[in-house]
Design a protein around this motif. Structure first.
Motif, PDB file in Angstrom:
ATOM      1  N   THR A 172       0.854  -1.189   0.000  1.00 22.25           N
ATOM      2  CA  THR A 172       0.000   0.000   0.000  1.00 22.25           C
ATOM      3  C   THR A 172       0.886   1.234   0.000  1.00 22.25           C
ATOM      4  O   THR A 172       1.890   1.269   0.720  1.00 22.25           O
ATOM      5  CB  THR A 172      -0.896   0.028   1.257  1.00 22.25           C
ATOM      6  N   ASP A 173       0.545   2.245  -0.790  1.00 20.90           N
ATOM      7  CA  ASP A 173       1.349   3.465  -0.828  1.00 20.90           C
ATOM      8  C   ASP A 173       1.005   4.344   0.377  1.00 20.90           C
ATOM      9  O   ASP A 173      -0.064   4.953   0.435  1.00 20.90           O
ATOM     10  CB  ASP A 173       1.114   4.225  -2.132  1.00 20.90           C
ATOM     11  N   LEU A 174       1.933   4.417   1.315  1.00 23.26           N
ATOM     12  CA  LEU A 174       1.772   5.224   2.531  1.00 23.26           C
ATOM     13  C   LEU A 174       2.744   6.400   2.554  1.00 23.26           C
ATOM     14  O   LEU A 174       2.978   7.002   3.601  1.00 23.26           O
ATOM     15  CB  LEU A 174       1.999   4.353   3.770  1.00 23.26           C
ATOM     16  N   SER A 175       3.301   6.726   1.395  1.00 20.65           N
ATOM     17  CA  SER A 175       4.381   7.712   1.341  1.00 20.65           C
ATOM     18  C   SER A 175       3.928   9.130   1.665  1.00 20.65           C
ATOM     19  O   SER A 175       4.761  10.013   1.892  1.00 20.65           O
ATOM     20  CB  SER A 175       5.047   7.692  -0.040  1.00 20.65           C
ATOM     21  N   HIS A 176       2.620   9.359   1.706  1.00 23.98           N
ATOM     22  CA  HIS A 176       2.114  10.689   2.034  1.00 23.98           C
ATOM     23  C   HIS A 176       2.184  10.970   3.531  1.00 23.98           C
ATOM     24  O   HIS A 176       2.008  12.121   3.965  1.00 23.98           O
ATOM     25  CB  HIS A 176       0.660  10.826   1.569  1.00 23.98           C
ATOM     26  N   LEU A 177       2.437   9.953   4.338  1.00 20.29           N
ATOM     27  CA  LEU A 177       2.479  10.118   5.789  1.00 20.29           C
ATOM     28  C   LEU A 177       3.865  10.573   6.231  1.00 20.29           C
ATOM     29  O   LEU A 177       4.880  10.121   5.695  1.00 20.29           O
ATOM     30  CB  LEU A 177       2.116   8.802   6.482  1.00 20.29           C
ATOM     31  N   ARG A 178       3.903  11.451   7.219  1.00 21.46           N
ATOM     32  CA  ARG A 178       5.172  12.007   7.678  1.00 21.46           C
ATOM     33  C   ARG A 178       5.401  11.626   9.142  1.00 21.46           C
ATOM     34  O   ARG A 178       4.727  12.139  10.042  1.00 21.46           O
ATOM     35  CB  ARG A 178       5.168  13.535   7.519  1.00 21.46           C
ATOM     36  N   TRP A 179       6.403  10.752   9.361  1.00 22.13           N
ATOM     37  CA  TRP A 179       6.708  10.265  10.704  1.00 22.13           C
ATOM     38  C   TRP A 179       8.150  10.570  11.106  1.00 22.13           C
ATOM     39  O   TRP A 179       8.628  10.079  12.120  1.00 22.13           O
ATOM     40  CB  TRP A 179       6.471   8.752  10.799  1.00 22.13           C
ATOM     41  N   THR A 180       8.846  11.356  10.330  1.00 21.90           N
ATOM     42  CA  THR A 180      10.213  11.749  10.661  1.00 21.90           C
ATOM     43  C   THR A 180      10.183  12.973  11.568  1.00 21.90           C
ATOM     44  O   THR A 180       9.140  13.582  11.767  1.00 21.90           O
ATOM     45  CB  THR A 180      11.002  12.044   9.369  1.00 21.90           C
ATOM     46  N   VAL A 181      11.342  13.353  12.125  1.00 22.82           N
ATOM     47  CA  VAL A 181      11.405  14.519  13.010  1.00 22.82           C
ATOM     48  C   VAL A 181      12.446  15.506  12.484  1.00 22.82           C
ATOM     49  O   VAL A 181      13.659  15.316  12.659  1.00 22.82           O
ATOM     50  CB  VAL A 181      11.740  14.119  14.465  1.00 22.82           C
ATOM     51  N   ASP A 182      11.968  16.541  11.808  1.00 20.26           N
ATOM     52  CA  ASP A 182      12.819  17.630  11.343  1.00 20.26           C
ATOM     53  C   ASP A 182      12.354  18.981  11.858  1.00 20.26           C
ATOM     54  O   ASP A 182      13.128  19.929  11.923  1.00 20.26           O
ATOM     55  CB  ASP A 182      12.852  17.680   9.804  1.00 20.26           C
ATOM     56  N   GLU A 183      11.087  19.073  12.195  1.00 18.42           N
ATOM     57  CA  GLU A 183      10.469  20.333  12.601  1.00 18.42           C
ATOM     58  C   GLU A 183       9.804  20.161  13.973  1.00 18.42           C
ATOM     59  O   GLU A 183       9.494  19.038  14.379  1.00 18.42           O
ATOM     60  CB  GLU A 183       9.405  20.757  11.577  1.00 18.42           C
ATOM     61  N   PRO A 184       9.564  21.274  14.680  1.00 14.49           N
ATOM     62  CA  PRO A 184       8.886  21.168  15.971  1.00 14.49           C
ATOM     63  C   PRO A 184       7.548  20.437  15.889  1.00 14.49           C
ATOM     64  O   PRO A 184       7.212  19.651  16.786  1.00 14.49           O
ATOM     65  CB  PRO A 184       8.689  22.637  16.379  1.00 14.49           C
ATOM     66  N   GLU A 185       6.812  20.643  14.803  1.00 16.62           N
ATOM     67  CA  GLU A 185       5.527  19.954  14.651  1.00 16.62           C
ATOM     68  C   GLU A 185       5.710  18.443  14.488  1.00 16.62           C
ATOM     69  O   GLU A 185       4.861  17.663  14.932  1.00 16.62           O
ATOM     70  CB  GLU A 185       4.762  20.509  13.452  1.00 16.62           C
ATOM     71  N   ASP A 186       6.816  18.043  13.842  1.00 20.09           N
ATOM     72  CA  ASP A 186       7.110  16.614  13.723  1.00 20.09           C
ATOM     73  C   ASP A 186       7.310  15.994  15.100  1.00 20.09           C
ATOM     74  O   ASP A 186       6.821  14.900  15.383  1.00 20.09           O
ATOM     75  CB  ASP A 186       8.387  16.399  12.892  1.00 20.09           C
ATOM     76  N   PHE A 187       8.059  16.704  15.949  1.00 26.55           N
ATOM     77  CA  PHE A 187       8.305  16.201  17.296  1.00 26.55           C
ATOM     78  C   PHE A 187       6.994  16.114  18.074  1.00 26.55           C
ATOM     79  O   PHE A 187       6.779  15.158  18.826  1.00 26.55           O
ATOM     80  CB  PHE A 187       9.309  17.094  18.026  1.00 26.55           C
TER      81      PHE A 187
ATOM     82  N   ILE B   1      -1.050  17.544  12.363  1.00 30.13           N
ATOM     83  CA  ILE B   1      -0.054  18.256  13.170  1.00 30.13           C
ATOM     84  C   ILE B   1       1.130  18.702  12.320  1.00 30.13           C
ATOM     85  O   ILE B   1       1.637  19.817  12.475  1.00 30.13           O
ATOM     86  CB  ILE B   1       0.431  17.365  14.343  1.00 30.13           C
ATOM     87  N   ASN B   2       1.579  17.837  11.401  1.00 28.77           N
ATOM     88  CA  ASN B   2       2.815  18.129  10.659  1.00 28.77           C
ATOM     89  C   ASN B   2       2.708  17.842   9.167  1.00 28.77           C
ATOM     90  O   ASN B   2       3.716  17.595   8.502  1.00 28.77           O
ATOM     91  CB  ASN B   2       3.974  17.312  11.234  1.00 28.77           C
ATOM     92  N   ASN B   3       1.499  17.881   8.625  1.00 21.62           N
ATOM     93  CA  ASN B   3       1.338  17.485   7.222  1.00 21.62           C
ATOM     94  C   ASN B   3       1.635  18.599   6.219  1.00 21.62           C
ATOM     95  O   ASN B   3       1.379  18.446   5.029  1.00 21.62           O
ATOM     96  CB  ASN B   3      -0.068  16.924   6.978  1.00 21.62           C
ATOM     97  N   ASN B   4       2.181  19.724   6.689  1.00 18.88           N
ATOM     98  CA  ASN B   4       2.480  20.827   5.769  1.00 18.88           C
ATOM     99  C   ASN B   4       3.941  20.862   5.350  1.00 18.88           C
ATOM    100  O   ASN B   4       4.393  21.812   4.708  1.00 18.88           O
ATOM    101  CB  ASN B   4       2.115  22.175   6.409  1.00 18.88           C
ATOM    102  N   TYR B   5       4.698  19.810   5.682  1.00 19.76           N
ATOM    103  CA  TYR B   5       6.108  19.759   5.302  1.00 19.76           C
ATOM    104  C   TYR B   5       6.326  18.710   4.218  1.00 19.76           C
ATOM    105  O   TYR B   5       5.564  17.754   4.093  1.00 19.76           O
ATOM    106  CB  TYR B   5       6.989  19.456   6.521  1.00 19.76           C
ATOM    107  N   HIS B   6       7.403  18.906   3.459  1.00 18.68           N
ATOM    108  CA  HIS B   6       7.684  18.040   2.319  1.00 18.68           C
ATOM    109  C   HIS B   6       8.840  17.092   2.627  1.00 18.68           C
ATOM    110  O   HIS B   6       9.725  17.399   3.422  1.00 18.68           O
ATOM    111  CB  HIS B   6       8.015  18.873   1.075  1.00 18.68           C
ATOM    112  N   ARG B   7       8.835  15.980   1.939  1.00 26.37           N
ATOM    113  CA  ARG B   7       9.845  14.948   2.124  1.00 26.37           C
ATOM    114  C   ARG B   7      11.200  15.405   1.584  1.00 26.37           C
ATOM    115  O   ARG B   7      11.286  16.091   0.576  1.00 26.37           O
ATOM    116  CB  ARG B   7       9.384  13.674   1.399  1.00 26.37           C
ATOM    117  N   ASN B   8      12.281  15.031   2.271  1.00 22.42           N
ATOM    118  CA  ASN B   8      13.662  15.208   1.793  1.00 22.42           C
ATOM    119  C   ASN B   8      14.047  16.666   1.546  1.00 22.42           C
ATOM    120  O   ASN B   8      14.739  16.980   0.576  1.00 22.42           O
ATOM    121  CB  ASN B   8      13.902  14.387   0.517  1.00 22.42           C
ATOM    122  N   GLU B   9      13.637  17.563   2.452  1.00 26.22           N
ATOM    123  CA  GLU B   9      14.012  18.961   2.283  1.00 26.22           C
ATOM    124  C   GLU B   9      15.519  19.163   2.433  1.00 26.22           C
ATOM    125  O   GLU B   9      16.108  20.023   1.778  1.00 26.22           O
ATOM    126  CB  GLU B   9      13.246  19.827   3.281  1.00 26.22           C
TER     127      GLU B   9
END
Length: 260
Positions: A187-202, A237-245
């Motif tokens: 299943t393509d789950l690549s739209h989900l963001r579970w990394t920590v780069d920004e305060p919202e990610d944390f 919470i953090n869906n406004n950031y892009h992958r691999n910035e």
């Protein structure tokens, strides 16, 4: 003795969220949580944390000593050199043949996924395999595995800033030199963001831990997906950031270097 070495890269000097790897979740540093999750990998392996020789990373070395985890310290910005020398530091007997790359901003990393990517790499008999080219899993579950020989060649030949800072672009950029494979999830789950780069990610990751950790210390990707199905607002919470910035910024540096 296993021939697989997992290298977890971590540093305190993140530009977007300084000190993130030691920020506490439920009373433990984020990096400690990640190391605990990596302990569930079933594939025989060795593990080492590769941090920088910058004084700001003394605390990472201290945590590794406390947890009895190997730690190598090297160049802050040339992470490819740091990786190669970290591998060399535990490869005196030449037994290490394969390197798994994990980054320290992935406290939701899933050991089962790592095992599956390693198995896919071995079955495909390639020089390099990942689950992110293209990605089908949430950002934050990224895994790369490559041969020690490929790492050595990249260390010796890579020139571009992006190839030195991000370890594997030289391998991916030279298909005439290296064979590659990609692990695809069903299943393509690549739209989900579970990394920590920004305060919202944390904030997002902290919410996941608060919901799951005390009920099940080693919760899996499926447990997180179930939580998100019950509480879909967490994804906002953090869906406004892009992958691999970070890689995108390095590619800009490549262009600037080319025009110097």
């Amino acid at each position: 003795m296993t021939d697989i070495l997992i290298i977890l890269q971590a540093r305190m000097s993140s530009s977007r969220l300084p000190g993130k790897v030691l920020k506490e979740i439920l009373g433990k540093p984020m990096l400690e949580h990640q190391l605990q999750r990596l302990s569930h990998i079933s594939t025989p392996h060795q593990l080492i944390v590769a941090t920088s020789d910058n004084t700001s990373d003394n605390a990472i070395e201290a945590l590794c000593r406390q947890l009895n985890v190997g730690c190598y310290r090297g160049d802050l910005d040339d992470v490819l050199t740091r990786y190669y020398h970290a591998a060399q530091s535990v490869n005196q007997d030449k037994k290490i043949k394969h390197i798994v790359r994990i980054t320290g901003d992935c406290p939701l990393i899933d050991a089962n996924i790592i095992d599956e990517v390693i198995t896919h790499y071995i079955n495909q008999q390639v020089d390099y395999c990942s689950n992110c080219a293209p990605p089908t899993l949430p950002d934050g579950l990224d895994v790369e595995i490559f041969s020690f020989t490929a790492l050595k060649q990249a260390f010796e030949q890579a020139i571009l800033p992006s190839e030195r800072e991000h370890v594997t672009p030289f391998i991916r950029n030279n298909p005439q030199l290296f064979s590659t494979a990609n692990y695809r999830y069903q299943t393509d789950l690549s739209h989900l963001r579970w990394t920590v780069d920004e305060p919202e990610d944390f904030d997002f990751v902290t919410q996941v831990y608060h919901n799951l950790y005390n009920k099940k210390m080693y919760f899996t990707m499926n447990d997180i997906l179930l939580l998100l199905s019950k509480q879909p607002s967490l994804k906002n919470i953090n869906n406004n950031y892009h992958r691999n910035e970070g890689l995108s910024r390095s590619l800009i540096e490549d262009k600037e270097q080319a025009h110097e």
